[in-house]
Design a protein around this motif. Sequence first.
Motif, PDB file in Angstrom:
ATOM      1  N   ILE A  38      21.694   4.175  -8.352  1.00 59.45           N
ATOM      2  CA  ILE A  38      22.698   5.220  -8.148  1.00 59.45           C
ATOM      3  C   ILE A  38      23.674   4.827  -7.042  1.00 59.45           C
ATOM      4  O   ILE A  38      24.858   5.176  -7.088  1.00 59.45           O
ATOM      5  CB  ILE A  38      22.002   6.552  -7.792  1.00 59.45           C
ATOM      6  CG1 ILE A  38      21.099   7.004  -8.942  1.00 59.45           C
ATOM      7  CG2 ILE A  38      23.029   7.633  -7.487  1.00 59.45           C
ATOM      8  CD1 ILE A  38      20.183   8.157  -8.581  1.00 59.45           C
ATOM      9  N   THR A  39      23.192   4.082  -6.045  1.00 60.80           N
ATOM     10  CA  THR A  39      24.009   3.762  -4.866  1.00 60.80           C
ATOM     11  C   THR A  39      25.230   2.924  -5.185  1.00 60.80           C
ATOM     12  O   THR A  39      26.331   3.199  -4.692  1.00 60.80           O
ATOM     13  CB  THR A  39      23.146   3.012  -3.825  1.00 60.80           C
ATOM     14  OG1 THR A  39      22.114   3.870  -3.364  1.00 60.80           O
ATOM     15  CG2 THR A  39      23.995   2.557  -2.645  1.00 60.80           C
ATOM     16  N   PHE A  40      25.087   1.885  -5.984  1.00 63.15           N
ATOM     17  CA  PHE A  40      26.174   0.906  -6.160  1.00 63.15           C
ATOM     18  C   PHE A  40      27.444   1.507  -6.768  1.00 63.15           C
ATOM     19  O   PHE A  40      28.544   1.246  -6.275  1.00 63.15           O
ATOM     20  CB  PHE A  40      25.668  -0.293  -6.959  1.00 63.15           C
ATOM     21  CG  PHE A  40      24.602  -1.074  -6.228  1.00 63.15           C
ATOM     22  CD1 PHE A  40      24.887  -1.674  -5.008  1.00 63.15           C
ATOM     23  CD2 PHE A  40      23.328  -1.192  -6.745  1.00 63.15           C
ATOM     24  CE1 PHE A  40      23.910  -2.391  -4.322  1.00 63.15           C
ATOM     25  CE2 PHE A  40      22.342  -1.901  -6.062  1.00 63.15           C
ATOM     26  CZ  PHE A  40      22.631  -2.498  -4.843  1.00 63.15           C
ATOM     27  N   PRO A  41      27.378   2.322  -7.805  1.00 63.37           N
ATOM     28  CA  PRO A  41      28.626   2.924  -8.293  1.00 63.37           C
ATOM     29  C   PRO A  41      29.262   3.884  -7.285  1.00 63.37           C
ATOM     30  O   PRO A  41      30.489   3.982  -7.212  1.00 63.37           O
ATOM     31  CB  PRO A  41      28.205   3.662  -9.573  1.00 63.37           C
ATOM     32  CG  PRO A  41      26.733   3.730  -9.540  1.00 63.37           C
ATOM     33  CD  PRO A  41      26.252   2.598  -8.717  1.00 63.37           C
ATOM     34  N   ILE A  42      28.435   4.577  -6.485  1.00 64.16           N
ATOM     35  CA  ILE A  42      28.992   5.460  -5.452  1.00 64.16           C
ATOM     36  C   ILE A  42      29.752   4.638  -4.420  1.00 64.16           C
ATOM     37  O   ILE A  42      30.847   5.015  -3.976  1.00 64.16           O
ATOM     38  CB  ILE A  42      27.870   6.282  -4.793  1.00 64.16           C
ATOM     39  CG1 ILE A  42      27.258   7.267  -5.797  1.00 64.16           C
ATOM     40  CG2 ILE A  42      28.391   7.032  -3.561  1.00 64.16           C
ATOM     41  CD1 ILE A  42      26.058   8.033  -5.269  1.00 64.16           C
ATOM     42  N   ALA A  43      29.182   3.499  -4.032  1.00 65.00           N
ATOM     43  CA  ALA A  43      29.863   2.627  -3.065  1.00 65.00           C
ATOM     44  C   ALA A  43      31.197   2.134  -3.616  1.00 65.00           C
ATOM     45  O   ALA A  43      32.212   2.111  -2.898  1.00 65.00           O
ATOM     46  CB  ALA A  43      28.966   1.448  -2.702  1.00 65.00           C
ATOM     47  N   LEU A  44      31.235   1.742  -4.884  1.00 67.56           N
ATOM     48  CA  LEU A  44      32.486   1.259  -5.486  1.00 67.56           C
ATOM     49  C   LEU A  44      33.520   2.369  -5.567  1.00 67.56           C
ATOM     50  O   LEU A  44      34.719   2.139  -5.348  1.00 67.56           O
ATOM     51  CB  LEU A  44      32.197   0.690  -6.877  1.00 67.56           C
ATOM     52  CG  LEU A  44      31.312  -0.570  -6.909  1.00 67.56           C
ATOM     53  CD1 LEU A  44      31.034  -0.994  -8.350  1.00 67.56           C
ATOM     54  CD2 LEU A  44      31.965  -1.713  -6.131  1.00 67.56           C
ATOM     55  N   MET A  45      33.100   3.606  -5.845  1.00 56.50           N
ATOM     56  CA  MET A  45      34.015   4.743  -5.835  1.00 56.50           C
ATOM     57  C   MET A  45      34.611   4.946  -4.446  1.00 56.50           C
ATOM     58  O   MET A  45      35.766   5.371  -4.308  1.00 56.50           O
ATOM     59  CB  MET A  45      33.277   6.013  -6.267  1.00 56.50           C
ATOM     60  CG  MET A  45      32.917   6.080  -7.737  1.00 56.50           C
ATOM     61  SD  MET A  45      31.769   7.434  -8.083  1.00 56.50           S
ATOM     62  CE  MET A  45      32.668   8.835  -7.427  1.00 56.50           C
ATOM     63  N   GLY A  46      33.834   4.630  -3.412  1.00 58.84           N
ATOM     64  CA  GLY A  46      34.299   4.827  -2.044  1.00 58.84           C
ATOM     65  C   GLY A  46      35.531   4.019  -1.703  1.00 58.84           C
ATOM     66  O   GLY A  46      36.386   4.473  -0.932  1.00 58.84           O
ATOM     67  N   TYR A  47      35.632   2.801  -2.262  1.00 58.10           N
ATOM     68  CA  TYR A  47      36.818   1.981  -1.999  1.00 58.10           C
ATOM     69  C   TYR A  47      38.097   2.667  -2.484  1.00 58.10           C
ATOM     70  O   TYR A  47      39.178   2.430  -1.949  1.00 58.10           O
ATOM     71  CB  TYR A  47      36.680   0.627  -2.696  1.00 58.10           C
ATOM     72  CG  TYR A  47      35.680  -0.304  -2.059  1.00 58.10           C
ATOM     73  CD1 TYR A  47      35.924  -0.895  -0.826  1.00 58.10           C
ATOM     74  CD2 TYR A  47      34.478  -0.596  -2.705  1.00 58.10           C
ATOM     75  CE1 TYR A  47      35.000  -1.765  -0.258  1.00 58.10           C
ATOM     76  CE2 TYR A  47      33.543  -1.460  -2.144  1.00 58.10           C
ATOM     77  CZ  TYR A  47      33.814  -2.034  -0.913  1.00 58.10           C
ATOM     78  OH  TYR A  47      32.894  -2.887  -0.345  1.00 58.10           O
ATOM     79  N   VAL A  48      37.961   3.518  -3.483  1.00 57.46           N
ATOM     80  CA  VAL A  48      39.118   4.193  -4.061  1.00 57.46           C
ATOM     81  C   VAL A  48      39.362   5.557  -3.402  1.00 57.46           C
ATOM     82  O   VAL A  48      40.509   5.927  -3.132  1.00 57.46           O
ATOM     83  CB  VAL A  48      38.916   4.382  -5.579  1.00 57.46           C
ATOM     84  CG1 VAL A  48      40.074   5.158  -6.191  1.00 57.46           C
ATOM     85  CG2 VAL A  48      38.747   3.033  -6.263  1.00 57.46           C
ATOM     86  N   LEU A  49      38.277   6.294  -3.117  1.00 58.47           N
ATOM     87  CA  LEU A  49      38.424   7.685  -2.704  1.00 58.47           C
ATOM     88  C   LEU A  49      38.546   7.904  -1.201  1.00 58.47           C
ATOM     89  O   LEU A  49      39.259   8.819  -0.766  1.00 58.47           O
ATOM     90  CB  LEU A  49      37.236   8.505  -3.232  1.00 58.47           C
ATOM     91  CG  LEU A  49      37.147   8.632  -4.757  1.00 58.47           C
ATOM     92  CD1 LEU A  49      35.917   9.444  -5.152  1.00 58.47           C
ATOM     93  CD2 LEU A  49      38.403   9.270  -5.323  1.00 58.47           C
ATOM     94  N   TRP A  50      37.849   7.105  -0.389  1.00 62.81           N
ATOM     95  CA  TRP A  50      37.933   7.353   1.051  1.00 62.81           C
ATOM     96  C   TRP A  50      39.391   7.210   1.500  1.00 62.81           C
ATOM     97  O   TRP A  50      40.011   6.191   1.244  1.00 62.81           O
ATOM     98  CB  TRP A  50      37.053   6.382   1.835  1.00 62.81           C
ATOM     99  CG  TRP A  50      35.605   6.740   1.849  1.00 62.81           C
ATOM    100  CD1 TRP A  50      34.593   6.064   1.246  1.00 62.81           C
ATOM    101  CD2 TRP A  50      35.009   7.876   2.488  1.00 62.81           C
ATOM    102  NE1 TRP A  50      33.387   6.706   1.469  1.00 62.81           N
ATOM    103  CE2 TRP A  50      33.618   7.826   2.227  1.00 62.81           C
ATOM    104  CE3 TRP A  50      35.507   8.929   3.257  1.00 62.81           C
ATOM    105  CZ2 TRP A  50      32.727   8.779   2.701  1.00 62.81           C
ATOM    106  CZ3 TRP A  50      34.621   9.887   3.729  1.00 62.81           C
ATOM    107  CH2 TRP A  50      33.248   9.806   3.455  1.00 62.81           C
ATOM    108  N   PRO A  51      39.953   8.214   2.198  1.00 66.60           N
ATOM    109  CA  PRO A  51      41.376   8.150   2.557  1.00 66.60           C
ATOM    110  C   PRO A  51      41.666   7.386   3.831  1.00 66.60           C
ATOM    111  O   PRO A  51      42.829   7.237   4.212  1.00 66.60           O
ATOM    112  CB  PRO A  51      41.738   9.631   2.734  1.00 66.60           C
ATOM    113  CG  PRO A  51      40.475  10.248   3.255  1.00 66.60           C
ATOM    114  CD  PRO A  51      39.351   9.511   2.552  1.00 66.60           C
TER     115      PRO A  51
END
Length: 458
Positions: A206-219
């Motif tokens: 579960i962790t790895f896709p959340i981490a990849l989303m972070g590169y896009v979503l964290w402002p």
Amino acid sequence: MAPPLPTKVPRKWYQWYALEDTPEERRLLLKLDLLILPIALLSFWIKNMDYANINNAFVSGMKEELHFYGNELVQFQTVFTVASVVGQLPFAFLFPKVPLYILIPSMEVFWGVFNLLQFRSKSFGEEVAYRFMVGIFESAFFPGVQYVLGSWYRGDEIARRGAFFYVGQTIGALSTGLLTASVASTFGGRHGLSGWRWMFIFTSVITFPIALMGYVLWPGTPLKPNKIFLTDQDVALARSRLQRHGHMDNHGVLENPDLNWTQIKKTFQGWRIWVLTIWDITFWLSGLHVSGGTYLLWIKSLKRYNVKDLNNLGSTAPGIGILYLLVFCFASDLFLGRTLALSISYSWNMIGVLILVIWNVPESAKWFAYNTIYGATVISPVFHGWANDILKHNAVERAFVLVFMNSVSQGMSAWIPLLVFQTVEAPRFTKGFSFTLALSFLFLGMTQAVRHLHKRQE
């Protein structure tokens, strides 16, 4: 001379935005909420699944399979905490300099790798090594999120946003118990792996896709923004509204990216770093009974529940904790105020801790007591939001103090459980429950002192 701060218009408890917010500001806040809150919740959820997972694994077969019959559980928690404290220290310098939309997800990727490796543990030493590395790569997350929230939101906006972020903690503990119960019965024994080993695999997947989303979503922050979704106009508006509310100096400098020894010396000469650190120490130590797995150890001591039922029952406290979290954090921002919200939440928790100190009470009273314990920790968004507000005038000082206070407090929580919450004393932790009750009284006293000092500062 600085312009006077705008007058805040009273609002109803159900109003998400302040009445003085313009339509443009409301659109900006909505965009920030949609970027920050989901990824923060998901990341904190998976972090706390791991944090709870070590407790659930210990009572779900790890203890017996790896022959742990001493204080191994509290030692695992201590190693993790020490690593997290050590790992945090460089970020007092890095937060203002490094784009956080790169830093936070990158740390999360490596966190997932070492979390995954725990499935293959065969000895105490091997598990200690993994827990240390998990702590190192988790270290930037919590102070980093607090820094991001304080960089975009006003003091009266942080607590209820922080509540959504902190829902991840309680959902993490809740879902770990439920998932462990399901995994133990469904996957236990497959490919020669016990159910508790499969849990480490599941949390890492579960962790790895959340981490990849972070590169896009964290402002990021207003000076180092992630412009995938934010425009230059968004960033300019964010900086101007924070300047109007005292978060920037007269020259419009939101944060100075250089933390130097002159700034550090000046910080240590002020009251904020010392008072906030002592306050944070009382906050961390008054919640040790939550993180120590005391509820699960007590349920196991009853010796009438199988692994599935044990983990399901252990999920009731974090489940009820979600209710505490939303009620107290929204009430703090909208009508109770921070002092009263902290006081009521802590008083509710202290009732339960007092019952556990007395101990010789009906079993139903203990069920009640263990289900009040999240009142001590879910108030964190109010606590950290208040600290952000106190430090809002200097973002470099804010980064340094947030990391310093969290490191010292977490460092204290690394060794004190070895003295007061020894696993071999389970389930009746007389020293531990008495200690957390005393620290809760001290926390409430420090809250009144902080209220006075903050009022004088502003």
